[in-house]
Design a protein around this motif. Structure first.
Motif, PDB file in Angstrom:
ATOM      1  N   MET A  14       0.835  -1.191   0.000  1.00  0.00           N
ATOM      2  CA  MET A  14       0.000   0.000   0.000  1.00  0.00           C
ATOM      3  C   MET A  14       0.876   1.250   0.000  1.00  0.00           C
ATOM      4  SD  MET A  14      -3.095  -1.095   2.613  1.00  0.00           S
ATOM      5  CE  MET A  14      -4.079   0.367   2.245  1.00  0.00           C
ATOM      6  N   ARG A  45      -5.905   2.111   5.576  1.00  0.00           N
ATOM      7  CA  ARG A  45      -4.746   1.328   5.989  1.00  0.00           C
ATOM      8  C   ARG A  45      -5.126   0.383   7.120  1.00  0.00           C
ATOM      9  NH1 ARG A  45       0.118   2.469   4.063  1.00  0.00           N
ATOM     10  NH2 ARG A  45       0.375   4.343   2.782  1.00  0.00           N
ATOM     11  N   ASP A  57      -5.964  -3.160  -3.001  1.00  0.00           N
ATOM     12  CA  ASP A  57      -5.495  -3.083  -1.623  1.00  0.00           C
ATOM     13  C   ASP A  57      -6.084  -4.253  -0.832  1.00  0.00           C
ATOM     14  OD1 ASP A  57      -4.220  -0.718  -2.230  1.00  0.00           O
ATOM     15  OD2 ASP A  57      -5.624   0.576  -1.157  1.00  0.00           O
ATOM     16  N   GLY A  96      -1.676  -4.459   3.309  1.00  0.00           N
ATOM     17  CA  GLY A  96      -1.326  -3.536   4.375  1.00  0.00           C
ATOM     18  C   GLY A  96      -0.185  -4.086   5.220  1.00  0.00           C
TER      19      GLY A  96
END
Length: 220
Positions: A114, A175, A202, A156
């Motif tokens: 990320m 996040r 993500d 993450g």
């Protein structure tokens, strides 16, 4: 099915190779250190000794020949300096993409991170900033390749906690953390779903079972 994992001895690569081998696929792992071969063999992964910092495109393409997909999960790792962030996290990724094209392997999945799609914030540690820039450059290079059915996975903060099988997987997420077990499981699911090609995703821990989130992505 035959899969080749660059970074086959990494903490994600070993997990991914074991999952593929357990279900009956042929999993091969590219490793730099011959001493690591036994760790792969005991998990059912075929080791291929190949230093991605010195190998040629033709050499790597030879190892990829006949594969159904390539997963780039290599990295310079903790303790490495700025120079190796470039030679491994960027250079080796580009090398493997070149080799996949030469070998005629279209499916190409990248384990990125990320935050690689923007300039690191002011005050970021210089080595970590170099890592993010190297990953970002590699991701941009892969996205430019019309001959690859690429997917870029951006986990993450990685942990070694046991996997839960519950994640949030989307083009953009807040996040968060995610276990390496779950990263490996998501990689298997991405390999199984051609409709996830052409996406940068993500990944963090979340509420949704992995099969459901992959199925939802495939419908979009």
């Amino acid at each position: 099915m035959r899969y080749v994992i660059a970074g086959g001895h990494g903490r994600i690569g070993l997990r991914l190779g074991a999952l593929l081998a357990e279900r009956g696929d042929e999993a091969a792992g590219l490793i730099r250190d011959p001493a690591q071969q036994s760790d792969l063999v005991e998990r059912g992964i075929r080791p291929i000794v190949c230093d991605l910092e010195t190998a040629t495109v033709a050499e790597v393409a030879g190892h990829l020949a006949g594969a159904d997909a390539v997963v780039f999960a290599a990295g310079a790792g903790p303790g490495s300096g700025i120079a190796r962030k470039d030679t491994v996290d960027r250079g080796a990724a580009t090398l493997c993409a070149d080799a996949a094209e030469q070998a005629g392997v279209r499916r190409f999945v990248v384990v990125s991170a990320m935050g690689t799609d923007r300039e690191p914030p002011a005050g970021t540690d210089e080595v970590f900033a170099a890592y993010l820039r190297a990953k970002g450059a590699a991701d941009a290079d892969v996205r430019s390749r019309a001959n690859l059915d690429w997917t870029i996975l951006c986990p993450g903060r990685l942990t070694d906690d046991p996997g839960t099988g519950l994640v949030t997987l989307a083009e953009h997420t807040d996040r968060g953390a995610v276990t390496r077990d779950d990263v490996a499981a998501v990689l298997v699911a991405l390999l199984d779903e051609p409709a996830t090609a052409g996406r940068t995703l993500d990944l963090v821990e979340g509420p949704t079972p992995i099969p459901e989130t992959i199925a939802a992505l495939a419908r979009r």
